[in-house]
Each structure stands twice: as C-alpha cells, then as structure tokens.
Design a protein around this motif. Sequence first.
Motif, PDB file in Angstrom:
ATOM      1  N   ALA A 202      45.228  44.695  38.522  1.00 34.15           N
ATOM      2  CA  ALA A 202      44.549  45.997  38.523  1.00 34.15           C
ATOM      3  C   ALA A 202      43.535  46.060  37.375  1.00 34.15           C
ATOM      4  CB  ALA A 202      45.573  47.124  38.393  1.00 34.15           C
ATOM      5  N   MET A 203      43.921  45.481  36.235  1.00 33.22           N
ATOM      6  CA  MET A 203      43.024  45.448  35.072  1.00 33.22           C
ATOM      7  C   MET A 203      41.783  44.609  35.406  1.00 33.22           C
ATOM      8  SD  MET A 203      42.959  46.624  32.008  1.00 33.22           S
ATOM      9  CE  MET A 203      44.520  46.988  31.290  1.00 33.22           C
ATOM     10  N   MET A 204      42.001  43.468  36.070  1.00 30.68           N
ATOM     11  CA  MET A 204      40.889  42.567  36.411  1.00 30.68           C
ATOM     12  C   MET A 204      39.914  43.221  37.391  1.00 30.68           C
ATOM     13  SD  MET A 204      42.995  39.004  36.925  1.00 30.68           S
ATOM     14  CE  MET A 204      41.709  37.758  36.883  1.00 30.68           C
ATOM     15  N   GLY A 205      40.474  44.013  38.302  1.00 30.84           N
ATOM     16  CA  GLY A 205      39.616  44.614  39.327  1.00 30.84           C
ATOM     17  C   GLY A 205      38.938  45.895  38.871  1.00 30.84           C
ATOM     18  N   SER A 206      39.367  46.423  37.734  1.00 32.01           N
ATOM     19  CA  SER A 206      38.914  47.774  37.363  1.00 32.01           C
ATOM     20  C   SER A 206      37.400  47.862  37.147  1.00 32.01           C
ATOM     21  CB  SER A 206      39.677  48.265  36.132  1.00 32.01           C
ATOM     22  OG  SER A 206      39.452  47.400  35.038  1.00 32.01           O
ATOM     23  N   PHE A 207      36.752  46.759  36.718  1.00 35.50           N
ATOM     24  CA  PHE A 207      35.292  46.849  36.521  1.00 35.50           C
ATOM     25  C   PHE A 207      34.558  47.038  37.851  1.00 35.50           C
ATOM     26  CE2 PHE A 207      33.399  42.834  37.951  1.00 35.50           C
ATOM     27  CZ  PHE A 207      34.488  41.976  38.006  1.00 35.50           C
TER      28      PHE A 207
END
Length: 336
Positions: A232-237
Amino acid sequence: MKNQIFKTLLVSGIFLSHAFFLYGQNAQEKDNIQKVLEEAWNDTKSVAGGKNADYIPYLANVPSGLFGIVTVTTDGKIYKTGNSDYEFGIESISKVFVLALAMQTVHPDTIQKNIGVNATGMPFNSVIAIELEGKSPVSPIVNAGAMATNSLIKGETREEQFDKILKYFSKIANRPLHVISELYQSEAATNMHNRAIAMLLASYGHMWADPLDACDSYTKQCSVGITAEDLAMMGSFLANGGIHPVTKERILKEEYVPKVLAVMSMEGLYQNTGDWMYTVGLPAKSGVGGGILAIVPGKMAIAVFAPPLDEAGNSVKAQKAIAFMAKKLGFNIYQP
Ligand code: GLU
C-alpha cells in the motif's frame, strides 16, 4: 470597545467551532475507513475457493489462510487489519513499479511504440499473445512486456542494474526491501517458459539487454519480499499524482501517472481485467504471490494479501475485499 470585544469573541467562536467541526470530520473519516477495512476483512475471511500458485514451488507452501488489508491515504495515513506484516513475493505487481522506474529515463511514447500498452486478454505468460500482436510484447505488465521493460533499466553490471530496481522499490516502500532468496531460487529453477519468452522477444528485436540477463533480473524483481503494508505504501504515489504521500518525494511525473493507471486498468488482473473494471472500476494489479494493489486516484492505495488464487491468477479474497471496500466507500473511477 464593547463592540470590538464582541467581534473578537464572535470571530474566535466561529474559528473554534470550525476547527472542532473539521477535527470531528477527520476523526469520523478515520474511524470510517478503519471500520470499512474491518468489515471487508470479516465479510471475506471465510470465503473459500482458489488455491496457492504451485508452478513456483515456494508459493505452494505459503500458509493459505493468511489475509491482510492495508490502505495508505493521500494524506499519508495508514489503516490496517489482519496479516498486514507477513512478507510475501511481490511477483507481477513489481511490473507496475518497474514501468514507473523506466519512465524516468524512457519516454512513455517510446514505451507505447516499442512495447505496447494494450490488453492481451490472455494469460500473463502467453506466447500466442506475442505472435498475434505483430510479434510485440503488447503490455509492460504481462511477462513478455515486463522483461522488455526490465531490459530498459540500465546498469554497468548486472548487479548494479538490479540494485537500481531494488533501491527504487525500497524508496517507495519507505524501508529497505530484499529479495526472498528461497523464492528467487525456486523461481529461477523453474522459469524456462519465461526464458523462452525472453529469447523469442530478442529474436523479434524487442529486448534492450541480453535476454537471459533481463529474464534473471525480472525473476529477482518478482522475488522481492513485501508486506501488505509495504504494498500500500509503494502504491500510494500512484493515488497522489506521483508524489509519495509519506515521504513527500516526487516519484513520477504527474502526467505519467494516468498512463500507468491506464495500463493497470487494461491488464492488471490478467485476462479477467475487463470483468474487474466492469464490476469494481479501480485500476489494480495482482501477483501470483497473492497480493492485489488497487488505486483510488486522489484518495488511497489499497493492498490486500491472501494467497489462494482463481484460475487467472488473482487472489480470490483480495478481489472480494477490494470490491467490498470500493462499494462501501463509493470508489469507482468511472463514477464522479
Ligand atoms: N514471477 C511470476 C512469473 O513470471 C510472476 C507471475 C505473476 O505474478 O503474474 O511467472
């Protein structure tokens, strides 16, 4: 004088009530997202069906009952429930991030021209798709196109080339990631089909490095270990116009973000992507490790991990949980 005091009191009163209102609204929104996450988890936890991928031996042995949901919002808040910190193989979801990395040096038009950005409508490792589409990889997020995209990432040595990918993954996960070496070995020992695809692409002039090196680097990128929270952190951008909502760093040019999301909308859930967009309406990408990442532009990234897969290779529970959340929260890119 009295008038002045009255005015001051009135203005501060309005200010305070507004602040309390906003605070209350934020707290309510926060509670609501967490509540929906938990409802989705409870609603989906006993859904049966599907089975772990077994063409990669390591994946067959991951405990099938694991199930975690995490969202990272565009204001950098994290909500999670279930097995949010179990490390699993990123697999195909890595294709989205290597595409974003390639866009730092290769213009999206060049990717469209040389790799393609269409839907194959076929399994992720289809050879027929390459042949039918004029001997080209068709999409950067099927195996053929992902290996071709990998070959666009340059390094002086093979180690340096892969290190660029791993560093990029770590930057967007906001913690150092690593290759699960047991998974990599398991994949490398059984990836003859991918090696054949890489050689085929090279014969058609669609590889920009040694094909077997590209296949090996691709196999490593698929074997990177991530948790649902990392995902989720990786996709947040991608939900936040290219700026990472936690680190505040620009990861991708704003105008390239819709291009990545379009590719996901076209091919993210393999040959079932049409059904997915029709019913859920969120750009997403799944991996045979059991993860699915869905993007709600302007709002959040949703990551779900649950290993049993349907026939196409998509996590059964993850699809259900994301569909549940999208419905509850009114998320669908085709609906204002
Ligand atoms: N490493 C896997 C393969 O190449 C990834 C497949 C997937 O997740 O779709 O077969």
